[in-house]
Motif scaffolding. Structure first.
Motif, PDB file in Angstrom:
ATOM      1  N   HIS A  87       0.811  -1.219   0.000  1.00 27.88           N
ATOM      2  CA  HIS A  87       0.000   0.000   0.000  1.00 27.88           C
ATOM      3  C   HIS A  87       0.843   1.267   0.000  1.00 27.88           C
ATOM      4  N   LEU A  88       2.173   1.112   0.013  1.00 30.78           N
ATOM      5  CA  LEU A  88       3.070   2.270   0.013  1.00 30.78           C
ATOM      6  C   LEU A  88       3.836   2.339  -1.304  1.00 30.78           C
ATOM      7  N   THR A  89       4.150   3.547  -1.757  1.00 29.72           N
ATOM      8  CA  THR A  89       4.974   3.699  -2.945  1.00 29.72           C
ATOM      9  C   THR A  89       6.402   3.261  -2.630  1.00 29.72           C
ATOM     10  N   ALA A  90       7.223   3.158  -3.671  1.00 26.94           N
ATOM     11  CA  ALA A  90       8.622   2.792  -3.461  1.00 26.94           C
ATOM     12  C   ALA A  90       9.297   3.774  -2.504  1.00 26.94           C
ATOM     13  N   GLN A  92       7.876   5.732  -0.239  1.00 27.02           N
ATOM     14  CA  GLN A  92       7.324   5.581   1.112  1.00 27.02           C
ATOM     15  C   GLN A  92       7.849   4.325   1.796  1.00 27.02           C
ATOM     16  N   ASN A  93       8.024   3.233   1.039  1.00 26.36           N
ATOM     17  CA  ASN A  93       8.575   2.004   1.597  1.00 26.36           C
ATOM     18  C   ASN A  93       9.960   2.232   2.181  1.00 26.36           C
ATOM     19  N   SER A 133      11.162   5.174 -10.506  1.00 21.33           N
ATOM     20  CA  SER A 133      10.001   4.444  -9.980  1.00 21.33           C
ATOM     21  C   SER A 133       9.651   4.854  -8.557  1.00 21.33           C
ATOM     22  N   ASN A 135       7.587   6.850  -7.259  1.00 22.67           N
ATOM     23  CA  ASN A 135       6.173   7.027  -6.925  1.00 22.67           C
ATOM     24  C   ASN A 135       5.304   5.851  -7.352  1.00 22.67           C
ATOM     25  N   LYS A 136       5.927   4.757  -7.751  1.00 23.46           N
ATOM     26  CA  LYS A 136       5.170   3.573  -8.147  1.00 23.46           C
ATOM     27  C   LYS A 136       4.934   2.662  -6.940  1.00 23.46           C
ATOM     28  N   TYR A 137       3.825   1.927  -6.987  1.00 24.80           N
ATOM     29  CA  TYR A 137       3.519   0.949  -5.950  1.00 24.80           C
ATOM     30  C   TYR A 137       4.151  -0.396  -6.334  1.00 24.80           C
ATOM     31  N   GLU A 140       3.168  -2.335  -9.370  1.00 33.17           N
ATOM     32  CA  GLU A 140       3.524  -1.765 -10.663  1.00 33.17           C
ATOM     33  C   GLU A 140       4.972  -2.083 -11.048  1.00 33.17           C
ATOM     34  N   GLN A 146      11.057  -5.176  -7.562  1.00 33.19           N
ATOM     35  CA  GLN A 146      10.582  -5.328  -6.185  1.00 33.19           C
ATOM     36  C   GLN A 146      11.702  -5.805  -5.269  1.00 33.19           C
TER      37      GLN A 146
END
Length: 257
Positions: A87-90, A92-93, A133, A135-137, A140, A146
């Motif tokens: 549930h967090l963007t890259a 934010q993670n 990337s 702002n990507k989840y 995506e 990942q």
């Protein structure tokens, strides 16, 4: 740079001995590949290094101090299954580790501290090739991306020791080779000590400065519970160290030649 000493470590669950009499010393900045058959205690040892579990007997020392019996920021970990928050963007993670360290209750920074955390997270994402990337989840991102995100997440806190539990096993060969190169570069830049569990011997010798094998030396049915796996092979990849317990017929020795 971190020195690790493992002294007479045993791990027993009830009447089942998983590991017995594990002894070795790791020089600071080493990249240790842990190999061996399934069920021989490699991941159990990694969990002890993380602090998730404690040795039944013996002790593990980091820079002369007994290892804490709980996870701490000086040890990062990356698993085979991508351990990121969907549930967090890259961005934010990666920021989350810094936010929780400074604000464990709220889990969120504000003002100058938040801006500094954001800059540090973006730099870490750039270092693993995810600058486009941020702002990507996770959904995506490809599998390789990942896993790079999971590596960035583990390294943002600048751990002294990084623990890798088959982190590249699910990647396609081409992507795996790319992530290998990123991992080697980060290891050199960050000057970490790394322990990596892998079933891939070529990967073990490519990445590791030292390959340590766990295996059972007693395999009769009546011995399987009473005796656990121990170190059966220990080789510096530059070929300068072969301990006396290594059997001449070892398949790992043949693979190294």
């Amino acid at each position: 740079m971190t020195r690790v000493v493992v002294e007479n470590v045993w791990k027993v669950y009830g009447d089942q001995t998983v590991l017995e009499n594990i002894n070795f010393e790791i020089e600071p900045g080493s990249f240790i590949s842990l190999v061996g058959p399934s069920g021989c205690g490699k991941s159990t040892f990694l969990r002890m290094m993380l602090g998730d579990e404690a040795p039944t007997r013996g002790r593990i020392l980091i820079d002369g101090e007994v290892l804490e019996d709980e996870p701490s920021p000086d040890r990062g970990v990356v698993f085979q299954k991508y351990s990121v928050f969907p549930h967090l963007t890259a961005l934010q993670n990666v920021m989350l580790g810094l936010e929780l360290a400074q604000r464990p209750v709220l889990g969120r920074l504000f003002g100058r501290k938040r801006r500094a955390a954001r800059v540090a997270a973006i730099e870490m994402l750039q270092s693993v090739g995810l600058s486009h990337s941020v702002n990507k989840y996770p959904a995506e991102l490809s599998g390789g991306m990942q896993q790079r995100l999971a590596i960035a997440q583990a390294l943002i806190k600048k751990p002294k020791i990084l623990l890798l539990d088959e982190p590249f096993g699910a990647l396609d060969p081409g992507i795996r080779a790319e992530v290998h190169e990123i991992m080697l570069r980060l290891w050199r830049e960050e000057k970490m000590t790394i322990f990596m569990v892998t079933h891939d011997l070529s990967e073990a010798f490519k990445l590791g400065t030292r390959v340590i094998a766990f295996d059972r030396v007693r395999t009769r049915p009546e011995e399987m519970k009473a005796y656990g796996a121990t170190v059966t092979f220990d080789l510096k990849v530059d070929g300068k160290s072969l301990p006396p317990q290594v059997p001449v017929a070892s398949p790992l020795a043949a693979a190294a030649q």
